[in-house]
Scaffold this active site. Sequence first.
Site, short mmCIF file in Angstrom:
data_model
loop_
_atom_site.label_atom_id
_atom_site.label_comp_id
_atom_site.label_asym_id
_atom_site.label_seq_id
_atom_site.Cartn_x
_atom_site.Cartn_y
_atom_site.Cartn_z
N LYS A 138 0.84 -1.20 0.00
CA LYS A 138 0.00 0.00 0.00
C LYS A 138 0.87 1.24 0.00
O LYS A 138 1.99 1.16 0.51
CB LYS A 138 -0.97 0.02 1.18
CG LYS A 138 -0.42 -0.27 2.57
CD LYS A 138 0.67 0.49 3.23
CE LYS A 138 0.72 1.98 3.34
NZ LYS A 138 1.98 2.46 3.99
N TYR A 223 -4.40 4.44 6.19
CA TYR A 223 -4.90 3.50 7.20
C TYR A 223 -6.24 3.97 7.76
O TYR A 223 -7.13 3.15 8.02
CB TYR A 223 -3.89 3.34 8.35
CG TYR A 223 -2.71 2.48 7.98
CD1 TYR A 223 -2.78 1.09 8.06
CD2 TYR A 223 -1.51 3.04 7.56
CE1 TYR A 223 -1.70 0.29 7.72
CE2 TYR A 223 -0.42 2.26 7.21
CZ TYR A 223 -0.53 0.88 7.29
OH TYR A 223 0.54 0.10 6.94
P1 NAD Z 1 12.49 1.44 1.92
O1 NAD Z 1 13.04 2.72 1.44
O2 NAD Z 1 13.01 0.88 3.18
O3 NAD Z 1 12.62 0.32 0.80
C1 NAD Z 1 12.36 0.56 -0.56
C2 NAD Z 1 13.23 -0.34 -1.40
O4 NAD Z 1 13.01 -0.07 -2.78
C3 NAD Z 1 14.72 -0.14 -1.13
O5 NAD Z 1 15.37 -1.38 -1.00
C4 NAD Z 1 15.22 0.58 -2.37
O6 NAD Z 1 16.57 0.25 -2.69
C5 NAD Z 1 14.27 0.02 -3.43
N1 NAD Z 1 14.19 0.87 -4.62
C6 NAD Z 1 14.10 0.41 -5.86
N2 NAD Z 1 14.10 1.41 -6.75
C7 NAD Z 1 14.16 2.54 -6.03
C8 NAD Z 1 14.19 3.92 -6.38
N3 NAD Z 1 14.15 4.33 -7.67
N4 NAD Z 1 14.25 4.82 -5.41
C9 NAD Z 1 14.28 4.46 -4.12
N5 NAD Z 1 14.27 3.16 -3.72
C10 NAD Z 1 14.21 2.21 -4.67
O7 NAD Z 1 10.91 1.65 2.03
P2 NAD Z 1 9.90 0.71 2.80
O8 NAD Z 1 9.58 1.33 4.10
O9 NAD Z 1 10.36 -0.68 2.78
O10 NAD Z 1 8.56 0.89 1.89
C11 NAD Z 1 8.40 0.17 0.68
C12 NAD Z 1 6.90 0.04 0.38
O11 NAD Z 1 6.28 -0.69 1.42
C13 NAD Z 1 6.14 1.36 0.30
O12 NAD Z 1 5.15 1.29 -0.70
C14 NAD Z 1 5.50 1.50 1.66
O13 NAD Z 1 4.32 2.28 1.66
C15 NAD Z 1 5.22 0.06 1.98
N6 NAD Z 1 5.17 -0.21 3.43
C16 NAD Z 1 4.12 -0.88 3.93
C17 NAD Z 1 4.04 -1.13 5.28
C18 NAD Z 1 2.89 -1.91 5.85
O14 NAD Z 1 2.78 -2.00 7.07
N7 NAD Z 1 2.05 -2.52 5.02
C19 NAD Z 1 5.07 -0.69 6.13
C20 NAD Z 1 6.15 -0.02 5.58
C21 NAD Z 1 6.20 0.21 4.22
#
Ligand code: NAD
Length: 373
Positions: A138, A223
């Site tokens: 999401k 949320y």
């Molecule tokens: P994060 O920044 O920790 O991870 C993102 C990943 O994508 C990184 O490994 C990064 O290297 C990669 N990536 C690939 N191409 C990229 C680019 N062009 N620019 C930047 N990063 C790139 O973020 P996250 O917190 O893991 O969030 C990722 C997704 O998960 C989001 O959509 C977020 O909303 C979702 N999320 C959901 C929950 C939940 O509880 N359901 C919790 C946290 C995050």
Amino acid sequence: MQSRRHFLQNLSVTALGLPLLNSAGFPFEQNSFAPAADGAVLRVALMGLGSYANRVADAMRDCKRAKLVGVVSGTPSKITDWQRRFSIPEKNCYDYTSFDRIKDNPEIDAVYVTTPNGLHHDHVIRAARAGKQVICEKPMAINAREGREMVDACKKAGVQLLVGYRMHFEPKTVEVIRMRQNGEFGKILFFQGLSGFRIGDPSQWRLNKTLAGGGAMMDIGIYSINGARYMIGEEPVWVTAQETKTDPQKFKEGVDETIQFQLGFPGGAVASCLSTYSMNNLDKFFLNGDKGFAELQPATGYGPIEGRTHKGLLTQPHITHQTIQMDEMAAILLDGKKPLVPVDGEEAVKDLTIIDAIYQAVKTGQRVALKLH
Ligand code: NAD
């Protein structure tokens, strides 16, 4: 580990006694993925190995029906690290250039997209074209138009699209939904959703309009939007919204810091919600009907979720959200199980339509009508 797994499995089916676990008809029309034999395991590749992917991967160690077997990453050192930590074979590792070749890999059933929001559209459509089932984090996309394109692409490819709405499987949340469905709160009149935290590093992608699609609303406000819908059990018909911004340097044009919004429901209930990136200790749902109430606080964090109703404390046990989510999603994808609250692409398009309307309401100062059915 094995006994814990069995405990969780038995818990899911018996102790909780939840309607969510009752198998029902096949929910998707255009699915060409044959339901698997009883107990088959969903073999998953995670795409975007950031902080949430790590959480999902760790939680999947306890899954009975889902297994991490592949990765997609642009960083070679992360791939080798994940291969070591999760015993992932070389042939199941891809980067963003080689990814489309995943279509020739019969050992991967599903791709779980955990990249930044603005990349979900492209990544989901590529996974669908490769013939893989898709799970996307999401917000599924950065607006409803993109979301609909993703749903259409998955239908066209004959694959299912699910979205990481982990709260739809969380036992205390499920109990409140069950009580509401049973009429235990009477006529629902009011919902309050508070969703927020104080965001740090100003250079992160969550504060970049292109990669995030917006600000707090996309990330955390969603949320309260989704929660208002599953707690009240109706689709909203109008929205009003007001924005405040205290730090325009950090929260640039198109990146919302704080938005208050109100949703009107056909049965007469109103939801009053707050989405923010500038305050902590905001994770609360309150549902009020003419016969009773439910309160969850924390309502959507990783848990344990805490809550009570007019009948007393909610005592359902905590289960790691991503573990139960992935086991349930495997049952949806492999067996055609129908979840209590949908977790499919159409469900996500509804949230995105509401987000589009909230942004429009902020811009115009007007009440915006919604047609979600
Ligand atoms: P994060 O920044 O920790 O991870 C993102 C990943 O994508 C990184 O490994 C990064 O290297 C990669 N990536 C690939 N191409 C990229 C680019 N062009 N620019 C930047 N990063 C790139 O973020 P996250 O917190 O893991 O969030 C990722 C997704 O998960 C989001 O959509 C977020 O909303 C979702 N999320 C959901 C929950 C939940 O509880 N359901 C919790 C946290 C995050």
